[in-house]
Each structure stands twice: as structure tokens, then as C-alpha cells.
Write a protein that holds these residues in place. Sequence first.
Motif, mmCIF file in Angstrom:
data_model
loop_
_atom_site.group_PDB
_atom_site.id
_atom_site.type_symbol
_atom_site.label_atom_id
_atom_site.label_comp_id
_atom_site.label_asym_id
_atom_site.label_seq_id
_atom_site.Cartn_x
_atom_site.Cartn_y
_atom_site.Cartn_z
ATOM 1 N N GLU A 168 0.792 -1.312 -0.023
ATOM 2 C CA GLU A 168 0.166 0.225 -0.020
ATOM 3 C C GLU A 168 0.941 1.298 0.004
ATOM 4 O O GLU A 168 0.284 2.222 -0.180
ATOM 5 N N ALA A 169 2.188 1.357 0.560
ATOM 6 C CA ALA A 169 3.093 2.438 0.582
ATOM 7 C C ALA A 169 2.191 3.559 1.088
ATOM 8 O O ALA A 169 2.641 4.666 0.535
ATOM 9 N N LEU A 170 1.761 3.362 2.318
ATOM 10 C CA LEU A 170 1.103 4.620 3.092
ATOM 11 C C LEU A 170 2.276 5.778 3.144
ATOM 12 O O LEU A 170 1.473 6.694 2.932
ATOM 13 N N PRO A 171 3.362 5.397 3.612
ATOM 14 C CA PRO A 171 4.189 6.786 3.884
ATOM 15 C C PRO A 171 4.444 7.652 2.746
ATOM 16 O O PRO A 171 4.685 8.753 2.887
ATOM 17 N N VAL A 189 -11.205 5.561 9.545
ATOM 18 C CA VAL A 189 -10.125 6.405 8.612
ATOM 19 C C VAL A 189 -9.873 5.413 7.416
ATOM 20 O O VAL A 189 -9.660 6.071 6.213
ATOM 21 N N GLU A 190 -9.398 4.261 7.718
ATOM 22 C CA GLU A 190 -9.059 3.549 6.689
ATOM 23 C C GLU A 190 -10.303 3.385 5.745
ATOM 24 O O GLU A 190 -9.881 3.464 4.228
ATOM 25 N N ASP A 191 -11.098 3.105 5.897
ATOM 26 C CA ASP A 191 -12.284 3.041 5.083
ATOM 27 C C ASP A 191 -12.772 4.245 4.267
ATOM 28 O O ASP A 191 -13.254 4.113 3.159
ATOM 29 N N ARG A 192 -12.428 5.224 4.768
ATOM 30 C CA ARG A 192 -12.860 6.465 4.205
ATOM 31 C C ARG A 192 -11.688 6.916 3.260
ATOM 32 O O ARG A 192 -11.776 7.871 2.395
ATOM 33 N N ARG A 221 -8.905 4.716 1.570
ATOM 34 C CA ARG A 221 -8.728 3.880 0.680
ATOM 35 C C ARG A 221 -9.211 2.519 0.642
ATOM 36 O O ARG A 221 -9.945 2.167 1.894
ATOM 37 N N LEU A 222 -9.153 1.749 -0.419
ATOM 38 C CA LEU A 222 -9.859 0.621 -0.517
ATOM 39 C C LEU A 222 -8.673 -0.682 0.055
ATOM 40 O O LEU A 222 -7.609 -0.575 -0.491
ATOM 41 N N LEU A 223 -8.891 -1.326 1.261
ATOM 42 C CA LEU A 223 -8.163 -2.247 1.843
ATOM 43 C C LEU A 223 -8.213 -3.459 0.944
ATOM 44 O O LEU A 223 -9.249 -4.001 0.572
ATOM 45 N N PRO A 224 -6.783 -3.985 0.628
ATOM 46 C CA PRO A 224 -6.957 -5.344 0.072
ATOM 47 C C PRO A 224 -7.294 -6.289 1.116
ATOM 48 O O PRO A 224 -7.278 -6.035 2.348
ATOM 49 N N PRO A 225 -8.178 -7.564 0.577
ATOM 50 C CA PRO A 225 -8.622 -8.391 1.197
ATOM 51 C C PRO A 225 -7.695 -8.983 2.401
ATOM 52 O O PRO A 225 -8.094 -9.289 3.685
ATOM 53 N N THR A 226 -6.480 -9.257 1.970
ATOM 54 C CA THR A 226 -5.481 -9.845 3.147
ATOM 55 C C THR A 226 -5.187 -8.717 4.356
ATOM 56 O O THR A 226 -5.112 -9.105 5.232
ATOM 57 N N ARG A 280 -3.800 11.786 -7.997
ATOM 58 C CA ARG A 280 -3.631 10.600 -8.384
ATOM 59 C C ARG A 280 -4.050 9.383 -7.753
ATOM 60 O O ARG A 280 -5.077 8.640 -8.204
ATOM 61 N N SER A 281 -3.601 9.463 -6.477
ATOM 62 C CA SER A 281 -4.079 8.167 -5.642
ATOM 63 C C SER A 281 -5.476 8.065 -5.293
ATOM 64 O O SER A 281 -6.124 7.356 -5.464
ATOM 65 N N ARG A 282 -6.014 9.426 -5.111
ATOM 66 C CA ARG A 282 -7.673 9.708 -4.925
ATOM 67 C C ARG A 282 -8.412 9.099 -6.034
ATOM 68 O O ARG A 282 -9.376 8.401 -6.105
ATOM 69 N N ARG A 283 -7.916 9.499 -7.376
ATOM 70 C CA ARG A 283 -8.772 8.987 -8.576
ATOM 71 C C ARG A 283 -8.602 7.488 -8.680
ATOM 72 O O ARG A 283 -9.599 6.734 -9.063
ATOM 73 N N ALA A 284 -7.384 6.954 -8.344
ATOM 74 C CA ALA A 284 -7.081 5.505 -8.674
ATOM 75 C C ALA A 284 -8.022 4.657 -7.801
ATOM 76 O O ALA A 284 -8.721 3.634 -7.739
ATOM 77 N N MET A 285 -8.125 5.272 -6.381
ATOM 78 C CA MET A 285 -8.986 4.571 -5.327
ATOM 79 C C MET A 285 -10.455 4.851 -5.885
ATOM 80 O O MET A 285 -11.391 3.672 -5.839
#
Length: 192
Positions: free
Chosen positions: A31-34, A90-93, A95-100, A172-177
Motif C-alpha cells: 500500500e506504500a502509505l508513507p 479512517v482507513e475505509d474513508r 482507501r480500499l483495503l486489500p482482502p489480506t 492521482r491516488s484519490r482518482r485511482a481509489m
Amino acid sequence: MIDTHLLALQLMAAQGALGAFDTLYHHEGTEALPRRGTAGRELAIHATRSSIYCALFIGLSSWAWHGAWAWVLLAVFGVEIVLTLWDFVVEDRSRLLPPTERVTHTVLAINAGAFIALLAMSATDWAARPTAMVWQPQGWLGAFLACAAWAWASRACAMPSRRALSSGAASRSRRAMHRRRCASDRNRSACW
């Protein structure tokens, strides 16, 4: 009779290992959050929770929290629970979390609930005693927890959070999400 303090410490060791996997693999790896400008609040929550876990690992690895300290411990557990729930929102708002990652977070929450419940049982007994931090070493497990906390804190100090290089990267990250959410949404007309 089961030693609830020892069992709780064993669950905390598992929590530390799974939490490290989640951070290294999901948060910093896939996810490369930093590097995401949109992840600032999530990273701040994670940093606060990491600090709490470091204090708990060190504080519970070799000490019993008697008297007023038991109430402090219960308050710290309350703060951790609130931060966990806030982190989920916060996570749900953001980004889309991967199933793992979603599964890992669920297992972490269940495990945390188990060790907090076990330590809360100890804390009720500890609260009735005179206020003191009582030395109660737990052998190799206590040493492991203290060393793990020290290593994690050292890593955090040596590797400051990185922000996105530009506001364009955040956009770009928001558009991709948005595209990923819409691709999985059954009512795609609402997405466009």
C-alpha cells in the motif's frame, strides 16, 4: 489454574509479530502509505498505537501494575480500543483495503480483545493492592517483548514518515481509489 498474565503476554507476542507483518507488508509494502499524501491521519493513528504497544510490551513484560497503576492500564486499553475503531473508519474513508489486510486487521482486533480481556481480569485483582509497579519477570517471553518493543521503537525513530512528493501524487491516488471502488460497485452509474 491458568496464569492469565502469562497467557495475555503470549497473545501480545503474537500481536507484535502479526502487527509487524501488517506494517511491513501492507502499510509500507503493497500500500506504500508513507508515500501517500492522503494517508497522514492514518499514519498518525498508527504511530500513536505503536507507541502505546511499545509501552505496554515493556510495561507488562516484567511488571504487575498494582493499585492506581491498574486503573492507568485499563485507561490505556480504552484509548487503544478507541484508536483501533477510529483507524478502521479512517482507513475505509481514505482507501480500499486489500482482502489480506482486512483479514489481518480482523485477526489483530480479535487477538487484542483477547489479551485485553485477560489483562483486565488481572487488573481488577491488581487494583485492590497498594499502588506500585511490582517486578514480576516473565523469563524469555518478557525479554522477547521488551526487545521487540525496543527494536520497533528504534526502527520508528530511524525511519521518519515520508510524504507524497507532490500534491499531484495525492490527487492521482484519490482518482485511482475512486476507480477501484467503482469497478467493484454494482451500481456503477452512481460512480460517474
